[in-house]
Scaffold this motif. Structure first.
Motif: not given
Length: 244
Positions: A32-34, A210-213, A224-227, A234-239
């Protein structure tokens, strides 16, 4: 298998979990990431029934838990422990007990099984021989984290939930802990882990959430972490990449 359907949780009229549905399959690693503050720990607590969801259903190996439910009725339910255990980043070790005593403490109150872990096996598995007789304040963070994991495993769980257990550890300690997690999967334990370590998720996860809000924005295999399919991931992985 653990299956959650339409799980929601609110606190003081603030929605923390918003209609969450997911499956945790046997013998797999779910990561679980986010971002911080998204509600990841609350989701873990809801799935493990440490927090009572406001609504929804959780099925654990066929045992169903329906919400909402009155507090008195909830207390009467048969809970899935120690088949399900949790290890938090805070560790929660008793300071007046040695590390050995901390590990053995829950073992006194569970039904023993032939295929369960012995204390000696755990000491060897986590390479704890050199410090097992110390007190928590005499051990490093990495050593204490290994003890917390061993304490969870001595209960012989089928499902192991881990909440950011590598926080505050150095690179060498992180490597030891994550190697242990991979080996636990090989022993057939289902692992649900909240982590900020994207490369670990890429390398080991059978399922990534991927968990948010308060919502699961995207889920799938580690691909999904590469594509990523959503702009949010995509924004989360960039940060996350910039933060390394």
């Amino acid at each position: 298998m653990i299956e959650a359907k339409n799980i929601s949780f609110s606190y003081d009229d603030r929605v923390i979990l918003d209609d969450i549905s997911l499956k945790i399959k046997e013998g797999e690693i779910t990561t679980l990431i986010g971002p911080s503050g998204a509600g990841k720990t609350t989701l873990l607590k809801a799935l493990t029934l440490l927090e009572k969801p406001s609504s929804g259903n959780i099925a654990i190996d066929g045992d169903n838990y329906e919400f909402p439910i009155e507090a008195e009725e909830f207390e009467k339910l048969k809970m899935p422990y120690p088949k399900m255990t949790v290890s938090f980043q805070q560790q929660f070790l008793w300071p007046h007990l040695t590390l050995e005593e901390n590990i053995k403490l829950p073992y006194q109150n569970i039904e023993k099984t032939k295929d369960g872990w012995s204390f000696e096996e755990l000491v060897e598995f986590f390479n704890m021989e050199s410090f097992i007789n110390r007190y928590p304040n005499e051990a490093s963070l990495g050593q204490r984290q290994r003890v917390a994991l061993a304490r969870a495993l001595i209960c012989n769980p089928k499902y192991l939930f881990l909440d950011e257990i590598t926080t505050f550890l150095d690179v060498k300690q992180i490597s030891k802990i994550l190697d242990s997690v991979k080996q636990l999967k090989e022993r057939g334990i289902s692992i649900f882990i909240i982590t900020h370590l994207i490369e670990f998720a890429k390398d080991t996860a059978d399922q990534v959430l991927f968990f948010d809000k308060g919502k699961i924005i995207e889920k799938g295999s580690a691909k999904i972490l590469t594509k990523p399919e959503t702009e949010e991931l995509e924004t989360f992985l960039s940060f996350a990449k910039k933060a390394l």
